[in-house]
Design an enzyme around this catalytic site. Structure first.
Site, PDB file in Angstrom:
ATOM      1  CD  GLU A 234      16.874  44.514   7.600  1.00  0.00           C
ATOM      2  OE1 GLU A 234      16.594  45.645   8.048  1.00  0.00           O
ATOM      3  OE2 GLU A 234      18.005  44.012   7.649  1.00  0.00           O
TER       4      GLU A 234
ATOM      5  CG  HIS B  14      43.535  34.591  42.002  1.00  0.00           C
ATOM      6  ND1 HIS B  14      43.612  33.262  41.614  1.00  0.00           N
ATOM      7  CD2 HIS B  14      44.713  35.161  41.655  1.00  0.00           C
ATOM      8  CE1 HIS B  14      44.810  33.066  41.059  1.00  0.00           C
ATOM      9  NE2 HIS B  14      45.488  34.187  41.074  1.00  0.00           N
TER      10      HIS B  14
ATOM     11  CG  ASP C  43      28.743  48.432   8.846  1.00  0.00           C
ATOM     12  OD1 ASP C  43      28.619  48.156  10.067  1.00  0.00           O
ATOM     13  OD2 ASP C  43      28.699  47.567   7.957  1.00  0.00           O
TER      14      ASP C  43
ATOM     15  CE1 TYR D  30      49.924  33.058  39.251  1.00  0.00           C
ATOM     16  CE2 TYR D  30      47.624  32.566  38.768  1.00  0.00           C
ATOM     17  CZ  TYR D  30      48.571  33.307  39.438  1.00  0.00           C
ATOM     18  OH  TYR D  30      48.180  34.306  40.299  1.00  0.00           O
TER      19      TYR D  30
HETATM   20  P1  FAD Z   1      44.700  48.586  41.861  1.00  0.00           P
HETATM   21  O1  FAD Z   1      46.129  48.249  41.957  1.00  0.00           O
HETATM   22  O2  FAD Z   1      43.777  47.913  42.814  1.00  0.00           O
HETATM   23  O3  FAD Z   1      44.575  50.145  42.011  1.00  0.00           O
HETATM   24  C1  FAD Z   1      43.334  50.780  42.205  1.00  0.00           C
HETATM   25  C2  FAD Z   1      43.557  51.895  43.169  1.00  0.00           C
HETATM   26  O4  FAD Z   1      42.398  52.708  43.263  1.00  0.00           O
HETATM   27  C3  FAD Z   1      43.859  51.397  44.552  1.00  0.00           C
HETATM   28  O5  FAD Z   1      45.142  51.824  44.918  1.00  0.00           O
HETATM   29  C4  FAD Z   1      42.778  52.014  45.406  1.00  0.00           C
HETATM   30  O6  FAD Z   1      43.222  52.401  46.668  1.00  0.00           O
HETATM   31  C5  FAD Z   1      42.351  53.200  44.578  1.00  0.00           C
HETATM   32  N1  FAD Z   1      40.992  53.651  44.864  1.00  0.00           N
HETATM   33  C6  FAD Z   1      39.854  52.920  44.825  1.00  0.00           C
HETATM   34  N2  FAD Z   1      38.801  53.668  45.164  1.00  0.00           N
HETATM   35  C7  FAD Z   1      39.279  54.903  45.444  1.00  0.00           C
HETATM   36  C8  FAD Z   1      38.666  56.119  45.850  1.00  0.00           C
HETATM   37  N3  FAD Z   1      37.350  56.228  46.058  1.00  0.00           N
HETATM   38  N4  FAD Z   1      39.455  57.185  46.051  1.00  0.00           N
HETATM   39  C9  FAD Z   1      40.800  57.118  45.851  1.00  0.00           C
HETATM   40  N5  FAD Z   1      41.423  55.990  45.453  1.00  0.00           N
HETATM   41  C10 FAD Z   1      40.665  54.901  45.252  1.00  0.00           C
HETATM   42  N6  FAD Z   1      47.611  40.223  36.723  1.00  0.00           N
HETATM   43  C11 FAD Z   1      48.507  39.810  35.818  1.00  0.00           C
HETATM   44  O7  FAD Z   1      48.583  40.390  34.759  1.00  0.00           O
HETATM   45  N7  FAD Z   1      49.315  38.752  36.036  1.00  0.00           N
HETATM   46  C12 FAD Z   1      49.265  38.060  37.193  1.00  0.00           C
HETATM   47  O8  FAD Z   1      50.018  37.115  37.380  1.00  0.00           O
HETATM   48  C13 FAD Z   1      48.322  38.436  38.169  1.00  0.00           C
HETATM   49  N8  FAD Z   1      48.206  37.739  39.298  1.00  0.00           N
HETATM   50  C14 FAD Z   1      47.375  38.176  40.282  1.00  0.00           C
HETATM   51  C15 FAD Z   1      47.351  37.501  41.485  1.00  0.00           C
HETATM   52  C16 FAD Z   1      46.581  37.948  42.510  1.00  0.00           C
HETATM   53  C17 FAD Z   1      46.570  37.216  43.803  1.00  0.00           C
HETATM   54  C18 FAD Z   1      45.763  39.107  42.325  1.00  0.00           C
HETATM   55  C19 FAD Z   1      44.913  39.650  43.415  1.00  0.00           C
HETATM   56  C20 FAD Z   1      45.759  39.769  41.119  1.00  0.00           C
HETATM   57  C21 FAD Z   1      46.561  39.307  40.077  1.00  0.00           C
HETATM   58  N9  FAD Z   1      46.596  39.958  38.842  1.00  0.00           N
HETATM   59  C22 FAD Z   1      47.505  39.561  37.899  1.00  0.00           C
HETATM   60  C23 FAD Z   1      45.663  41.054  38.527  1.00  0.00           C
HETATM   61  C24 FAD Z   1      46.304  42.416  38.733  1.00  0.00           C
HETATM   62  O9  FAD Z   1      46.927  42.468  39.957  1.00  0.00           O
HETATM   63  C25 FAD Z   1      45.265  43.513  38.679  1.00  0.00           C
HETATM   64  O10 FAD Z   1      44.418  43.344  37.597  1.00  0.00           O
HETATM   65  C26 FAD Z   1      45.921  44.890  38.559  1.00  0.00           C
HETATM   66  O11 FAD Z   1      46.879  45.063  39.552  1.00  0.00           O
HETATM   67  C27 FAD Z   1      44.889  45.998  38.670  1.00  0.00           C
HETATM   68  O12 FAD Z   1      45.535  47.236  38.669  1.00  0.00           O
HETATM   69  P2  FAD Z   1      44.715  48.575  38.972  1.00  0.00           P
HETATM   70  O13 FAD Z   1      45.656  49.691  38.928  1.00  0.00           O
HETATM   71  O14 FAD Z   1      43.541  48.609  38.092  1.00  0.00           O
HETATM   72  O15 FAD Z   1      44.106  48.319  40.421  1.00  0.00           O
END
Ligand code: FAD
Length: 815
Positions: free
Chosen positions: A647, A222, A544, A259
């Site tokens: 049914e 994105h 239900d 946005y």
């Molecule tokens: P992450 O922050 O990705 O954390 C997941 C973690 O799991 C990572 O740190 C990773 O290293 C770890 N992990 C994965 N696999 C393993 C493994 N096997 N072992 C150990 N660790 C592991 N959201 C909004 O609400 N508003 C916005 O304006 C918005 N804008 C965005 C703009 C961009 C460009 C992007 C990319 C995203 C945006 N989002 C926005 C979405 C938002 O950033 C994400 O949905 C959110 O940060 C996800 O959080 P998370 O903790 O689930 O994931």
């Protein structure tokens, strides 16, 4: 307290750790493959726009909690939330209408929102050219989350409470034993664990694969850019500590998939209008090994060109600057756009919280913590439950196609009845060929194609296409729906009910297994059918169900979907481990189900069978095997439309033949094939509820008007809690005062005191010629009271009415 391991120290994993610690669960270890504090996941670079208005009450509630929590959080040098407000602008009349609808959701869910004109938009956002917009939706409580500060603040608090955070440690495997998780194997060691929660963000598919859990998300790119300095921004830069130098509201221009947010004297721009950019995860692992930001892909400027052109029109000051930096950031998309939360149906102790936006992160953390520590979530999670998908819906190609569509449509105006054009015809009923011959218009549910109405019945519709409602109401709708409903009441309707999911519960202990799960004792004579509820520990309605005893050791249960099947299957697994003889098996695709209902139904079916099918021989809520038109069937005397009939279940292989024979026999009585549209009209006329729409696990039987389905002298899960629960609100039947009024669901309901609730289901009733709807509202509303219901920017008057509009004495349905 149990040992908990959380995989992922992004905003979701950290929020959950904080919420668990706040509940006294501090034996928690959070492991991340990336470095701390900024792990390099999506949270590390999210621009953090938070908008609480949402079509879904639960997602709106998660966002509202996130705002409330983040407002009170800070790090030593940064605030976690800058409440600059939100502004969503409309460049088209259709979008302007949509903003009124969104303002309605905001009122329904308790979010402050106001539709404003173009001049007010320009006052709120001084870079905006007011001639480019028709107006906007102003939401003063929205704003900017500093995602990394939020991670840091929650991590600091959780650490102080005893939670351990470990970076640079990838989880490689989950250890299990006896149907439970026992530990988490990392690149360094094995951590013992009673509970493992995957908060791995867009890496969720890979972690799910470690425990045979199909996680239906797709990692997608994105685009996000930051401009160079914008002239004359000085007056709008908020230099106070923690304000991230932003004073302008976050801005959404959804007609162009754009946005905006302020970064000091620069503007950040996010774009959803580009092609879907699914990420090949194996390549990503290879290409980003050892890099600090594996979630940032190189910027592809050609994809951004249209966004820049449009941005300089909406915000003319941008024309004098340029795109200074950009990247294609990765985060998760799901087939229906909603998060993936809850317990692994096949492995006790394994949980997941993925595909969650920053916007919902703290709310999700709270609900997951409640769910994990008490066994019951605190909000209606039916739209977010990882178990909500059928086996078909988690197939990879299905997930890929629908998640790409979710990306494409993320800012589209979505009509509640609009059907997707991709991933169709994946699961059809044995009667499908007949439906096509009759010109069925289909809607999908869990991949199944279901007729909504039949164009062959168009000649029966009176008043013409434009007789009812406005253009919005009539979209993906036909007045033929009303004709099919009316014909069911006067003659007979044929309904394909095959797609309604069902299971068979078998074994010597089947009755003993089911008894504590249901609000009525199923241990009754063979041939008995029960309508019963499944409650959770707090006395809320989990589901239900219709339970038919077909043999001493066999029950057929009509359930509400995959969540119920997963839940029953998991319970049976545990019951077997405890020595019971019981198993649960889904039978939906093995059988067909034809609903045959209406005052002429008996005269059609009786000549086709030697079994006595009159109301005395096979009474209401009984079932019996029979041979109809030469086909072995199970006749079940139940009716969701409130008319006499059955049914009729048959082997899937016989479904088409049976339907054809009955259709032929039914011709002389004026019977029609009818679809989901008619079914909905008729069940609402009858006062019947639809779980997931009208009530959910946050509602008690009493509140939902279902106390009749709870036996007085039967012990079941949730009974004690149910008896102690106060009634907070009630589901009322309301009828429009003006025959021209229409509704579709989710509209806000108000009294002279202001907003009091919202509409769940609504349908125009052909029987009384007015819209009938269900409305959550105060318990003390009485029959005859007036309420207002908003439809876009108008308010219509409704009268609170008795629950059942048609046949309250059950004379028709009993026959
Ligand atoms: P992450 O922050 O990705 O954390 C997941 C973690 O799991 C990572 O740190 C990773 O290293 C770890 N992990 C994965 N696999 C393993 C493994 N096997 N072992 C150990 N660790 C592991 N959201 C909004 O609400 N508003 C916005 O304006 C918005 N804008 C965005 C703009 C961009 C460009 C992007 C990319 C995203 C945006 N989002 C926005 C979405 C938002 O950033 C994400 O949905 C959110 O940060 C996800 O959080 P998370 O903790 O689930 O994931």
């Amino acid at each position: 307290n149990p040992h908990v391991v959380i995989i992922g120290a992004g905003i979701v994993g950290t929020s959950l750790a904080d919420e668990l610690a706040l509940r006294g669960w501090t034996d928690v270890t959070v492991v991340d493959r990336g470095p701390l504090p900024a792990t390099g996941g999506s949270s590390s670079h999210a621009p953090g726009l938070v908008f609480a208005t949402n079509a879904c009450e639960t997602l709106s509630g998660f966002a509202q909690y996130t705002i409330d929590k983040l407002v009170s959080l800070s790090t030593p040098d940064r605030l976690c939330f800058n409440q600059v407000g939100g502004l969503e602008v409309a460049a088209t009349a259709a979008r302007m209408d949509d903003l009124h609808r969104k303002a309605g959701w905001a009122r329904s869910w308790g979010v402050s929102a106001e539709v404003v004109d173009a001049d007010r938009c320009a006052q709120l956002h001084p870079l905006l050219d007011p001639s480019r917009v028709l107006g906007g939706l102003h939401t003063p409580d929205d704003g900017l989350a500093d995602a990394q500060a939020t991670v840091d603040a929650q991590r600091a608090r959780a650490t102080a409470a005893g939670v351990r955070f470990r970076g640079d440690e990838q989880v490689l495997a989950i250890e299990t034993g006896g149907g439970r998780v026992t530990g988490v194997r990392t690149a360094r060691e094995t951590l013992p664990a009673d509970i493992v929660v995957s908060c791995a963000g867009f890496w969720g598919v890979e972690v799910g694969a470690m425990v045979d859990l199909a996680v239906p998300l797709v990692a997608m790119g994105h685009q996000y850019v930051t401009t160079g300095a914008v002239e004359n921004m000085g007056g709008y830069v908020d230099e106070r500590p923690g304000k991230a130098a932003a004073a302008m509201p976050i801005l959404r221009h959804q007609d162009s998939d754009l946005y905006y947010r302020q970064h000091g004297d620069r503007i950040g721009i996010g774009y959803y209008g580009h092609r879907a950019m699914p990420v090949a995860m194996d390549e990503l692992y290879r290409d980003t090994a050892g890099q600090p930001m594996p979630s940032m892909l190189p910027f592809t400027p050609e994809d951004f060109d249209p966004a820049w052109t449009e941005s300089t029109r909406l915000l003319p000051a941008l024309a004098k600057t340029h795109v200074a930096e950009g990247f294609n950031g990765i985060f998760s998309f799901t087939p229906d756009g909603s998060p993936l939360l809850g317990a692994h149906p096949g492995l006790d102790g394994f949980w997941i919280a993925e595909a969650v936006w920053v916007t919902q992160s703290a709310g999700v953390g709270r609900t997951m913590a409640e769910w994990i520590t008490t066994g019951t979530p605190d909000v209606d999670v039916s739209g977010c439950d990882i178990a909500r998908f059928s086996a078909l819906e988690v197939e990879r190609d299905h997930v890929d196609v629908l998640s790409a569509r979710a990306f494409d449509e993320v800012y589209d105006i979505s009509h509640p009845r609009e059907q997707r054009t991709v991933a169709r015809d994946r699961q059809t009923s044995p009667m499908h060929a007949g439906h096509l011959r009759r010109g069925a218009q289909f809607v999908t549910s869990h991949g199944w194609e279901r007729p909504a109405w039949f164009e062959a019945n168009d000649p029966l519709a009176s008043g013409g296409r434009d007789a009812l409602g406005d253009e919005w109401f009539r979209r993906w709708w036909s007045p033929t729906v009303l004709a099919e409903a009316a014909a069911t009441r006067t003659a007979m309707g044929l309904y394909d009910m095959t797609s309604l999911m069902r299971v068979e519960v078998t074994g010597a202990d089947a009755a003993r297994f089911l008894a504590p799960l249901l609000t009525r004792d199923p241990d009754r004579p063979i041939g008995t059918v029960l309508y019963a509820l499944i409650l959770d520990d707090t006395g809320g309605i989990r589901s239900d169900v219709t339970v038919a005893r077909t043999a001493a050791d066999r029950f057929q249960i009509g359930v509400n979907g995959p969540v119920d099947i997963a839940w029953l299957t998991a319970h049976a697994r545990r019951a077997r481990a405890g020595g019971m003889s019981v198993s649960v098996r889904e039978t939906t695709t093995e059988t067909s189900c034809l609903g045959v209902w209406g005052p002429r139904a008996e005269s059609v079916i009786a000549p086709l069978t030697t079994t006595a099918v009159d109301a005395t021989s096979l009474p209401f809520y009984r079932c019996a095997p029979a041979t109809v038109a030469g086909v072995e069937v199970l006749l079940m005397r139940v009716s969701y439309v409130g008319e006499f009939g059955w049914e009729i279940y048959a082997d899937a292989a016989d479904g088409a033949e049976l339907a054809d024979r009955i259709t032929e026999a039914a011709q002389p009585v004026g019977a029609v094939w009818a679809g989901r549209g008619a079914l909905d009209c008729l069940r609402i006329e009858k006062g019947f509820r639809s779980w997931g729409t009208d009530m959910s696990a946050v509602d008690s039987p009493d509140e939902a008007g279902l106390a009749f389905a709870v036996a007085k002298n039967h012990e079941f899960v949730g009974r004690a809690a149910m008896l102690e629960r106060p009634v907070r609100r009630r589901l009322h039947t309301v009828i429009a005062d003006d025959p021209a009024t229409v509704l579709m669901g989710s509209e806000p309901v108000s009294t002279a005191d202001g907003p009091v609730g919202h509409i769940t289901s609504a349908a125009f009733s052909p029987t009384i010629g007015r819209t009938i709807a269900y409305a959550w509202g105060p318990a003390d509303l009485r029959t005859g009271d007036q309420v207002g219901v908003d439809w876009f920017d108008t308010t219509a008057s409704f009268t609170v009415s008795p629950t059942t509009t048609v046949d309250p004495e059950n004379a028709r349905i009993k026959g």
